[in-house]
Design a protein around this motif. Structure first.
Motif, PDB file in Angstrom:
ATOM      1  N   GLY A 151       0.838  -1.199   0.000  1.00 45.72           N
ATOM      2  CA  GLY A 151       0.000   0.000   0.000  1.00 45.72           C
ATOM      3  C   GLY A 151       0.867   1.241   0.000  1.00 45.72           C
ATOM      4  N   ARG A 152       0.344   2.274  -0.601  1.00 45.55           N
ATOM      5  CA  ARG A 152       1.100   3.524  -0.628  1.00 45.55           C
ATOM      6  C   ARG A 152       0.119   4.692  -0.704  1.00 45.55           C
ATOM      7  NH1 ARG A 152       5.711   5.491  -5.041  1.00 45.55           N
ATOM      8  NH2 ARG A 152       5.998   7.507  -4.023  1.00 45.55           N
ATOM      9  N   LEU A 153       0.469   5.771  -0.022  1.00 46.71           N
ATOM     10  CA  LEU A 153      -0.312   7.003  -0.107  1.00 46.71           C
ATOM     11  C   LEU A 153       0.374   7.930  -1.101  1.00 46.71           C
ATOM     12  CD1 LEU A 153      -0.651   7.739   3.732  1.00 46.71           C
ATOM     13  CD2 LEU A 153      -2.399   6.723   2.274  1.00 46.71           C
ATOM     14  N   ALA A 154      -0.406   8.651  -1.892  1.00 42.43           N
ATOM     15  CA  ALA A 154       0.165   9.656  -2.802  1.00 42.43           C
ATOM     16  C   ALA A 154      -0.929  10.681  -3.078  1.00 42.43           C
ATOM     17  CB  ALA A 154       0.642   9.022  -4.104  1.00 42.43           C
ATOM     18  N   ARG A 155      -0.654  11.896  -2.727  1.00 44.36           N
ATOM     19  CA  ARG A 155      -1.702  12.925  -2.774  1.00 44.36           C
ATOM     20  C   ARG A 155      -2.423  13.050  -4.131  1.00 44.36           C
ATOM     21  NH1 ARG A 155      -4.148  16.394   0.341  1.00 44.36           N
ATOM     22  NH2 ARG A 155      -4.987  18.218  -0.717  1.00 44.36           N
ATOM     23  N   PRO A 156      -1.705  12.921  -5.265  1.00 44.04           N
ATOM     24  CA  PRO A 156      -2.422  13.055  -6.542  1.00 44.04           C
ATOM     25  C   PRO A 156      -3.521  11.996  -6.748  1.00 44.04           C
ATOM     26  CG  PRO A 156      -0.058  13.249  -6.880  1.00 44.04           C
ATOM     27  CD  PRO A 156      -0.250  12.799  -5.468  1.00 44.04           C
ATOM     28  N   LEU A 157      -3.510  10.942  -5.934  1.00 43.84           N
ATOM     29  CA  LEU A 157      -4.518   9.876  -6.106  1.00 43.84           C
ATOM     30  C   LEU A 157      -5.847  10.189  -5.410  1.00 43.84           C
ATOM     31  CD1 LEU A 157      -2.424   6.618  -5.455  1.00 43.84           C
ATOM     32  CD2 LEU A 157      -2.556   8.004  -7.511  1.00 43.84           C
ATOM     33  N   LEU A 158      -5.876  11.234  -4.647  1.00 44.50           N
ATOM     34  CA  LEU A 158      -7.107  11.556  -3.913  1.00 44.50           C
ATOM     35  C   LEU A 158      -8.272  11.747  -4.891  1.00 44.50           C
ATOM     36  CD1 LEU A 158      -7.858  12.198  -0.921  1.00 44.50           C
ATOM     37  CD2 LEU A 158      -7.651  14.602  -1.549  1.00 44.50           C
ATOM     38  N   PRO A 159      -9.382  11.029  -4.703  1.00 39.49           N
ATOM     39  CA  PRO A 159     -10.500  11.216  -5.634  1.00 39.49           C
ATOM     40  C   PRO A 159     -10.991  12.663  -5.636  1.00 39.49           C
ATOM     41  CG  PRO A 159     -10.845   9.261  -4.286  1.00 39.49           C
ATOM     42  CD  PRO A 159      -9.652   9.975  -3.714  1.00 39.49           C
ATOM     43  N   LYS A 160     -11.365  13.131  -6.812  1.00 35.33           N
ATOM     44  CA  LYS A 160     -11.889  14.499  -6.915  1.00 35.33           C
ATOM     45  C   LYS A 160     -13.292  14.558  -6.320  1.00 35.33           C
ATOM     46  CE  LYS A 160      -8.413  16.041  -9.277  1.00 35.33           C
ATOM     47  NZ  LYS A 160      -7.358  16.655  -8.493  1.00 35.33           N
ATOM     48  N   ALA A 161     -14.069  13.505  -6.576  1.00 34.51           N
ATOM     49  CA  ALA A 161     -15.423  13.442  -6.019  1.00 34.51           C
ATOM     50  C   ALA A 161     -15.800  11.981  -5.829  1.00 34.51           C
ATOM     51  CB  ALA A 161     -16.423  14.115  -6.961  1.00 34.51           C
ATOM     52  N   SER A 162     -16.608  11.712  -4.790  1.00 38.79           N
ATOM     53  CA  SER A 162     -17.096  10.347  -4.568  1.00 38.79           C
ATOM     54  C   SER A 162     -18.592  10.383  -4.317  1.00 38.79           C
ATOM     55  CB  SER A 162     -16.370   9.705  -3.381  1.00 38.79           C
ATOM     56  OG  SER A 162     -15.041   9.381  -3.743  1.00 38.79           O
ATOM     57  N   PHE A 163     -19.254   9.383  -4.865  1.00 34.96           N
ATOM     58  CA  PHE A 163     -20.707   9.279  -4.785  1.00 34.96           C
ATOM     59  C   PHE A 163     -21.020   8.139  -3.825  1.00 34.96           C
ATOM     60  CE2 PHE A 163     -19.387  11.215  -8.641  1.00 34.96           C
ATOM     61  CZ  PHE A 163     -20.268  12.274  -8.832  1.00 34.96           C
ATOM     62  N   LEU A 164     -21.641   8.480  -2.689  1.00 29.39           N
ATOM     63  CA  LEU A 164     -21.866   7.503  -1.622  1.00 29.39           C
ATOM     64  C   LEU A 164     -23.368   7.326  -1.412  1.00 29.39           C
ATOM     65  CD1 LEU A 164     -18.824   8.073  -1.231  1.00 29.39           C
ATOM     66  CD2 LEU A 164     -19.249   8.299   1.205  1.00 29.39           C
ATOM     67  N   ASP A 165     -23.910   6.307  -2.026  1.00 31.20           N
ATOM     68  CA  ASP A 165     -25.330   6.007  -1.870  1.00 31.20           C
ATOM     69  C   ASP A 165     -25.444   4.705  -1.072  1.00 31.20           C
ATOM     70  OD1 ASP A 165     -27.899   5.061  -2.094  1.00 31.20           O
ATOM     71  OD2 ASP A 165     -28.118   5.524  -4.232  1.00 31.20           O
TER      72      ASP A 165
END
Ligand code: NZQ
Ligand code: ZN
Length: 388
Positions: free
Chosen positions: A162-176
């Motif tokens: 696993g790795r964290l990388a800021r550019p991977l942050l989703p721009k938007a997420s739809f949570l239904d």
């Protein structure tokens, strides 16, 4: 506690029919879309058709990568990146659980570089940029919808990293939450074990606590303990699914760990189990976590266990501290193995002693995990032994 910056700009559309907003949101990122999904659950549930209708409404040209595996493989990342480059993709849309989301995030990064995607993990190659990613979440567990992490497996090298990388942050997420009605009892249970683990990895920390965040984490844990049995009894209970979904995001979106800089302990151990045995992430964590807590308990850190036992499980605070601590671990184990009906030993899930040494070495990279309690390979082998 340490100073921190909290900056998580993922836009969340939460609630029934949240996906109706996809057509307007995606227009902000372009027309050429790579739609990524897993093994077929979204086709069975009808969500695939809903998403395609939204993309048509936005006049997008849609390319697809289906069949992303649980514990997603580097080969899927490579395949997705190839499509992005060939088709000049503008934006990626991940529809599924954490595996689909993680894979999509790394495709977005791999699409921007010329080197092999595995270099991000084997050589820690820089992640300077990524294509924009939007997500539609269908399983409450990993928090991938609101963080910049992603975990990828390599079958050839038997690694799961696993790795964290800021550019991977989703721009938007739809949570239904209604999209999680179809999640099986087993995956619901594993998802909740994962959420609990994300909180416990931070709650049990060597650094000084921030009272406000501890209360927040206790609230999240009580939410998971209260609502998972409800969702298991009635998979279409909106309140239960909604509480689990939002809890999953907040357990691991960086908020609760603000001010605490320490390594996680159970996750690196579990990733080795999944790497070799391809077991479900949350199941591995459920087996490991109570043993890890039992192994780490001592006179110096007992107060944290007491806080956990009293505030999360309502254990009588007048009992002796060590008794409260052990009761708290018993209650956590009871939640995982009885309430959630998850297997409670390595033996039951086929994990063998012969791999302990290798897995322990890899989990701590031959050194020490500086978590709640320092763990070296010998300690990790002992924890594995407690799980057999
Ligand atoms: O592949 P499909 O057909 O979609 O089926 C999936 C899969 O078989 C199914 N599923 C998902 N949503 C469903 C559904 N079935 C019916 N109805 C729905 N609505 O569930 C199965 C498991 O899916 P998966 O995506 O693998 O589960 P999860 O969300 O638990 O993701 C696990 C992966 O995330 C990583 C784990 O290591 C593992 O690889 N993690 C990612 C993290 C992150 N990005 O921050 C942190 C976590 O600690 C974790 O390590
Ligand atoms: Zn996890």
């Amino acid at each position: 506690m340490n100073n921190f910056i909290y900056d998580v700009p993922t836009k969340i559309y939460f609630g029934e029919n949240a996906v109706d907003n996809l057509n307007t949101e995606i227009k902000n990122y372009g027309k050429r879309v790579l739609l990524c999904y897993g093994g077929g659950s979204i086709k069975k549930s009808g969500l695939y058709d809903t998403v395609i209708a939204q993309l048509k409404k936005a006049q997008c040209e849609v390319f697809e990568l289906g069949g992303i595996e649980p514990n997603p493989r580097i080969d899927s990342v490579r395949e997705g990146a190839k499509i992005c480059k060939k088709e000049n993709i503008d934006v990626l849309l991940a529809v599924g659980g954490g595996s689909t989301l993680d894979c999509t995030k790394w495709i977005a990064a791999a699409a921007k570089v010329d080197h092999d995607a595995w270099d991000f993990f084997s050589k820690w190659a820089d992640v300077d940029s990524a294509l924009p990613v939007l997500t539609v979440l269908t399983l409450s567990a990993t928090g991938s919808e609101m963080n910049c992490g992603g975990v990828i497996s390599n079958l050839e090298t038997k690694d799961k990293i696993g790795r964290l990388a800021r550019p991977l942050l989703p721009k938007a997420s739809f949570l239904d939450p209604t999209l999680t009605y179809s999640v099986s009892k087993y995956q619901t249970a594993c998802g909740s074990a994962d959420i609990m683990s994300h909180i416990l990895e931070v709650y049990f920390a060597p650094t000084q606590d921030m009272y406000m965040l501890d209360c927040f984490m206790e609230g999240l844990m009580k939410t998971v303990i209260k609502y998972t049995p409800v969702a298991l009894d009635n998979p279409s209970d909106y309140e239960a699914r909604a509480n689990l979904m939002w809890a999953s995001s907040w357990a691991i979106n960086g908020f609760v760990k603000a001010g605490k800089q320490h390594e996680w302990s159970c996750h690196p151990l579990e990733h080795e189990l999944s790497a070799i045995y391809d077991i479900t992430h949350g199941l591995g964590l459920a087996i490991l976590t109570p043993r890890f807590l039992r192994y780490c308990l001592n006179e110096k850190n007992v107060d944290k266990y007491v806080q956990f036992g009293v505030n999360v499980f309502d254990i009588d605070k007048s009992l002796p501290k060590m008794e409260i601590a052990n009761l708290a671990i018993d209650k956590l184990a009871d939640f995982f193995f009885n309430t959630l009906s998850l297997d409670d030993t390595f033996t039951k899930v086929g994990i063998k002693r012969e791999d302990f040494k290798l897995m322990a070495q890899k989990a701590c990279e031959g050194g020490t995990i500086h978590g709640f309690v320092d763990l070296d390979a010998k300690d990790i082998e002992k924890i594995f032994e407690m799980c057999i």
